[in-house]
Design a protein around this motif. Structure first.
Motif, PDB file in Angstrom:
ATOM      1  N   LEU A  25      15.832 -44.285  49.206  1.00 15.43           N
ATOM      2  CA  LEU A  25      15.889 -42.889  48.788  1.00 15.43           C
ATOM      3  C   LEU A  25      15.624 -42.007  49.985  1.00 15.43           C
ATOM      4  CD1 LEU A  25      13.677 -43.145  45.574  1.00 15.43           C
ATOM      5  CD2 LEU A  25      16.152 -43.457  45.775  1.00 15.43           C
ATOM      6  N   LEU A  26      16.305 -40.882  50.029  1.00 15.39           N
ATOM      7  CA  LEU A  26      16.123 -39.922  51.117  1.00 15.39           C
ATOM      8  C   LEU A  26      15.849 -38.543  50.533  1.00 15.39           C
ATOM      9  CD1 LEU A  26      19.213 -40.968  53.261  1.00 15.39           C
ATOM     10  CD2 LEU A  26      16.824 -41.510  53.751  1.00 15.39           C
ATOM     11  N   LEU A  27      15.149 -37.738  51.293  1.00 19.26           N
ATOM     12  CA  LEU A  27      14.992 -36.327  50.962  1.00 19.26           C
ATOM     13  C   LEU A  27      14.701 -35.563  52.240  1.00 19.26           C
ATOM     14  CD1 LEU A  27      11.809 -35.084  50.920  1.00 19.26           C
ATOM     15  CD2 LEU A  27      11.649 -36.723  49.067  1.00 19.26           C
ATOM     16  N   PHE A  52      12.546 -37.607  54.896  1.00 17.07           N
ATOM     17  CA  PHE A  52      11.691 -38.671  54.400  1.00 17.07           C
ATOM     18  C   PHE A  52      12.558 -39.766  53.785  1.00 17.07           C
ATOM     19  CE2 PHE A  52       8.831 -35.103  54.463  1.00 17.07           C
ATOM     20  CZ  PHE A  52       7.577 -35.647  54.726  1.00 17.07           C
ATOM     21  N   ALA A  53      12.050 -40.984  53.820  1.00 19.01           N
ATOM     22  CA  ALA A  53      12.737 -42.114  53.192  1.00 19.01           C
ATOM     23  C   ALA A  53      11.739 -42.935  52.394  1.00 19.01           C
ATOM     24  CB  ALA A  53      13.408 -42.995  54.244  1.00 19.01           C
ATOM     25  N   TYR A  54      12.269 -43.601  51.382  1.00 21.74           N
ATOM     26  CA  TYR A  54      11.480 -44.484  50.536  1.00 21.74           C
ATOM     27  C   TYR A  54      12.339 -45.708  50.245  1.00 21.74           C
ATOM     28  CZ  TYR A  54       9.082 -46.221  46.357  1.00 21.74           C
ATOM     29  OH  TYR A  54       8.420 -46.996  45.438  1.00 21.74           O
ATOM     30  N   SER A  55      11.842 -46.888  50.590  1.00 21.12           N
ATOM     31  CA  SER A  55      12.582 -48.124  50.303  1.00 21.12           C
ATOM     32  C   SER A  55      12.252 -48.580  48.898  1.00 21.12           C
ATOM     33  CB  SER A  55      12.207 -49.226  51.297  1.00 21.12           C
ATOM     34  OG  SER A  55      12.649 -48.855  52.584  1.00 21.12           O
ATOM     35  N   ILE A  56      13.292 -48.844  48.140  1.00 25.29           N
ATOM     36  CA  ILE A  56      13.108 -49.280  46.751  1.00 25.29           C
ATOM     37  C   ILE A  56      12.872 -50.778  46.732  1.00 25.29           C
ATOM     38  CG2 ILE A  56      14.145 -49.400  44.473  1.00 25.29           C
ATOM     39  CD1 ILE A  56      15.799 -46.957  45.185  1.00 25.29           C
TER      40      ILE A  56
END
Length: 154
Positions: free
Chosen positions: A108-110, A150-154
């Motif tokens: 996920l990115l934002l 920002f990034a979030y690895s699922i």
């Protein structure tokens, strides 16, 4: 994804409450509608009790995202001020992550302006900064503000 008109009305109502007009970050109705017509954009609404809102009922928040190959970008995210600090932001981020994963996203990115109070929420969920765009946004007084990705690895 075509959204029912009343969903867009409710989404726009939350955005009008939640986004500070001094920063110009809110989208117009046309921008939201155009994004949803493209087909790779998705949204979800959340009620004050954390569930799906009933037809025509007000909503506490929403997200709007865009899926691309193995990544999904959070384009808009808002919880109305009267519903904040009740766990709805984390619940909605969790729904976003699960729905993006179901579409095949691994990450996920934002992007947000430096100083946005939502940064605490994103970091609490597990998003980590991965880059910056210097002087990307303008503050209410015209000052240049950096964008943080920002990034979030699922």
């Amino acid at each position: 994804m075509n959204a029912p008109i009343d969903d867009i009305d409710r989404l726009m109502a939350v955005m009008a409450e939640a986004f500070d007009p001094a920063y110009g970050e809110a989208w117009t109705r046309r921008q939201v509608e155009d994004a949803l017509v493209i087909g790779n954009c998705h949204y979800e609404l959340i009620a004050g009790d954390g569930g799906a809102p009933q037809d025509g009922a007000p909503v506490a928040g929403f997200f709007l995202s865009r899926y691309g190959f193995e990544e999904e970008e959070l384009l808009l995210f808002a919880i109305a001020p009267t519903w904040r600090r009740r766990g709805l932001g984390l619940a909605l981020l969790d729904r976003f992550a699960r729905s993006a994963r179901a579409r095949g996203a691994d990450r996920l990115l934002l992007e947000m302006r430096r100083g946005n109070p939502a940064e605490f929420l994103y970091r609490r969920f597990g998003f980590l900064p991965i880059g910056e765009r210097p002087n990307y946004y303008r503050g209410p007084d015209g000052q240049a503000l950096d964008a943080i990705t920002f990034a979030y690895s699922i």
